[in-house]
Design a protein around this motif. Structure first.
Motif, PDB file in Angstrom:
ATOM      1  N   GLU A 267       0.926  -1.226   0.046  1.00 25.22           N
ATOM      2  CA  GLU A 267      -0.077  -0.123  -0.104  1.00 25.22           C
ATOM      3  C   GLU A 267       0.914   1.435  -0.104  1.00 25.22           C
ATOM      4  O   GLU A 267       1.871   1.247   0.756  1.00 25.22           O
ATOM      5  CB  GLU A 267      -1.003  -0.238   1.407  1.00 25.22           C
ATOM      6  N   GLY A 268       0.656   2.174  -0.822  1.00 22.47           N
ATOM      7  CA  GLY A 268       1.435   3.550  -1.017  1.00 22.47           C
ATOM      8  C   GLY A 268       2.869   3.158  -1.915  1.00 22.47           C
ATOM      9  O   GLY A 268       3.407   4.086  -1.748  1.00 22.47           O
ATOM     10  N   SER A 269       3.220   1.903  -2.269  1.00 21.65           N
ATOM     11  CA  SER A 269       4.155   1.669  -3.132  1.00 21.65           C
ATOM     12  C   SER A 269       4.238   1.998  -4.783  1.00 21.65           C
ATOM     13  O   SER A 269       3.321   1.129  -5.165  1.00 21.65           O
ATOM     14  CB  SER A 269       4.857   0.151  -2.817  1.00 21.65           C
ATOM     15  N   TYR A 270       4.624   3.275  -4.757  1.00 22.60           N
ATOM     16  CA  TYR A 270       4.560   3.723  -6.157  1.00 22.60           C
ATOM     17  C   TYR A 270       4.729   2.604  -7.330  1.00 22.60           C
ATOM     18  O   TYR A 270       4.076   2.606  -8.362  1.00 22.60           O
ATOM     19  CB  TYR A 270       4.862   4.962  -6.571  1.00 22.60           C
ATOM     20  N   PHE A 271       6.079   1.989  -7.140  1.00 24.49           N
ATOM     21  CA  PHE A 271       6.515   1.324  -8.299  1.00 24.49           C
ATOM     22  C   PHE A 271       6.114  -0.400  -8.127  1.00 24.49           C
ATOM     23  O   PHE A 271       6.806  -1.007  -8.960  1.00 24.49           O
ATOM     24  CB  PHE A 271       8.197   1.360  -8.152  1.00 24.49           C
ATOM     25  N   VAL A 272       5.460  -0.822  -7.299  1.00 26.60           N
ATOM     26  CA  VAL A 272       4.976  -1.865  -7.334  1.00 26.60           C
ATOM     27  C   VAL A 272       3.546  -2.083  -8.078  1.00 26.60           C
ATOM     28  O   VAL A 272       2.543  -1.611  -7.311  1.00 26.60           O
ATOM     29  CB  VAL A 272       4.898  -2.761  -5.957  1.00 26.60           C
ATOM     30  N   ARG A 273       3.348  -2.764  -8.890  1.00 22.41           N
ATOM     31  CA  ARG A 273       2.095  -2.824  -9.417  1.00 22.41           C
ATOM     32  C   ARG A 273       1.539  -4.208  -9.288  1.00 22.41           C
ATOM     33  O   ARG A 273       1.867  -5.089  -9.736  1.00 22.41           O
ATOM     34  CB  ARG A 273       1.837  -2.288 -10.901  1.00 22.41           C
ATOM     35  N   LEU A 274       0.341  -4.568  -8.705  1.00 21.52           N
ATOM     36  CA  LEU A 274      -0.232  -5.782  -8.460  1.00 21.52           C
ATOM     37  C   LEU A 274      -1.281  -6.077  -9.501  1.00 21.52           C
ATOM     38  O   LEU A 274      -2.128  -5.146  -9.734  1.00 21.52           O
ATOM     39  CB  LEU A 274      -0.896  -5.699  -7.138  1.00 21.52           C
ATOM     40  N   ARG A 275      -0.948  -7.147 -10.084  1.00 23.77           N
ATOM     41  CA  ARG A 275      -1.647  -7.680 -11.282  1.00 23.77           C
ATOM     42  C   ARG A 275      -2.735  -8.497 -11.235  1.00 23.77           C
ATOM     43  O   ARG A 275      -2.606  -9.558 -10.236  1.00 23.77           O
ATOM     44  CB  ARG A 275      -0.869  -7.957 -12.374  1.00 23.77           C
ATOM     45  N   ASP A 276      -3.892  -8.611 -12.129  1.00 21.65           N
ATOM     46  CA  ASP A 276      -5.002  -9.710 -11.963  1.00 21.65           C
ATOM     47  C   ASP A 276      -4.696 -10.364 -12.973  1.00 21.65           C
ATOM     48  O   ASP A 276      -5.703 -11.348 -13.475  1.00 21.65           O
ATOM     49  CB  ASP A 276      -6.368  -9.214 -11.554  1.00 21.65           C
ATOM     50  N   THR A 277      -3.653 -10.127 -13.966  1.00 19.21           N
ATOM     51  CA  THR A 277      -3.267 -11.025 -15.232  1.00 19.21           C
ATOM     52  C   THR A 277      -1.896 -11.377 -15.065  1.00 19.21           C
ATOM     53  O   THR A 277      -1.225 -10.572 -14.414  1.00 19.21           O
ATOM     54  CB  THR A 277      -3.628 -10.298 -16.617  1.00 19.21           C
TER      55      THR A 277
END
Length: 343
Positions: A267-277
């Motif tokens: 949460e709040g980590s700009y450079f980590v993108r959690l994906r659903d694919t």
């Protein structure tokens, strides 16, 4: 800030220079090399023409201390420690991209890196720079050991599960594939075109120097986690890492709970993108993003995580600048707003 880049002519050094040239807090850049100097950086590397200029200087410890506020060491392991050992009694800030100051045990360093350390007594002063997971310590430090490329993709991928004690300790199996730039500019049979083109190879089975780095950090967040199984591969592309991580779950878990663990951690980590694919390396190419996808297999009771990064940016130069931003206590994404290149 006046910034010095040591090892300016290597791949990571050049990426640092390219990105620092657009950083709003960088007033001046100085370029240093121990092997190639005397020429303007843009003449040796024409892609920098009209963006960056400046003579590549020879390493001179006295001049470097006077000319710079912060130093990036984009030099091979063994070289960084020798050069940093010459910096006596100085408060200059340092971010080291080599592996010299990551490992906290001298015997472990010697075993995995197959060499003596020039100043191991300084290692305890360095903070491990995994930006999203060690932010507060980085903000208080003047000396940063930037993580390796494989460890960045692995640790960001699996740390939420290790920290939550959701997976069986020592059940982690890692299959990682990297572009050839991870091997650096040095010429060898490994990077020879004929051996890389149309070819996929595993290498350094059970002996890769990033193994203890990953184990050390995971153990620091879960004292019962000691060992991993890690197999790196080289694939015929320039840059990018795709890491597939397998671990046995301690109990059955819903997809919603699994996703919540990752959302809570980043949460709040700009450079980590959690994906659903499922992500691919092209999704992060040329950027400082790490894309992560996690799924639970009810049939085998295993969790699989896919983590992708650009090895030269999030795995090296980009994360180093992100750590600089944290040290300066400015937004960590400053100067790093690079949308991934596509196609």
């Amino acid at each position: 800030m006046r910034i010095g880049v040591i090892g300016a002519t290597g791949y990571s050094g050049l990426e640092l220079i390219r990105m620092l040239a657009l950083h709003p807090n960088v007033k001046e850049m100085n370029f240093y090399s121990t092997s190639s100097f005397g020429e303007d950086i843009s003449e040796q590397f024409p892609h920098l023409n009209k963006s960056v200029s400046g003579t590549i200087q020879k390493w001179d410890v006295n001049r470097i201390i006077l000319e710079n506020d912060l130093l990036f060491f984009a030099t091979p392991h063994g070289v960084s420690s020798e050069l940093i050992n010459q910096l006596k009694d100085t408060t200059i800030q340092i971010i080291d991209l080599s592996g010299d100051f990551r490992i906290k045990d001298p015997d472990i360093y010697k075993f995995w890196y197959k060499q003596e350390h020039a100043c191991f007594e300084k290692t305890s002063q360095f903070t491990y720079g995994i930006s999203e997971l060690n932010k507060e310590e980085i903000q208080k430090s003047n000396l940063i050991a930037n993580p390796g490329c494989y460890p960045t993709s692995v640790i960001l991928g699996v740390a939420p599960l290790v920290k939550a004690e959701l997976i069986e300790e020592n059940s982690i199996i890692i299959d990682a594939k990297s572009g050839i730039s991870g091997a650096g500019k040095g010429l060898s049979s490994t990077s020879h075109y004929m051996n890389r083109n149309d070819n996929l190879t595993a290498y350094k089975l059970y002996t890769h120097q990033h193994i203890p780095e990953i184990e050390q950090f995971l153990h620091s967040i879960n004292q019962n986690q000691n060992y991993i199984s890690f197999t790196p591969h080289l694939i015929p592309m320039t840059r990018g890492i795709l890491t597939t991580i397998y671990a046995t779950a301690k109990r059955k878990i819903s997809s919603e709970e699994l996703q919540e663990i990752y959302k809570s951690c980043y949460e709040g980590s700009y450079f980590v993108r959690l994906r659903d694919t499922i992500p691919s390396t092209k999704d992060v190419y040329g950027s400082n993003f790490c894309d992560i996808y996690a799924a639970y297999d009810d049939r085998t009771n295993r969790i699989t995580i896919i983590s992708v990064i650009d090895n030269l940016i999030k795995g090296a130069a980009g994360q180093a600048i992100q750590n600089m931003n944290l040290m300066l206590k400015i937004p960590e994404e400053t100067g790093l707003h690079f949308t991934p290149l596509f196609p």
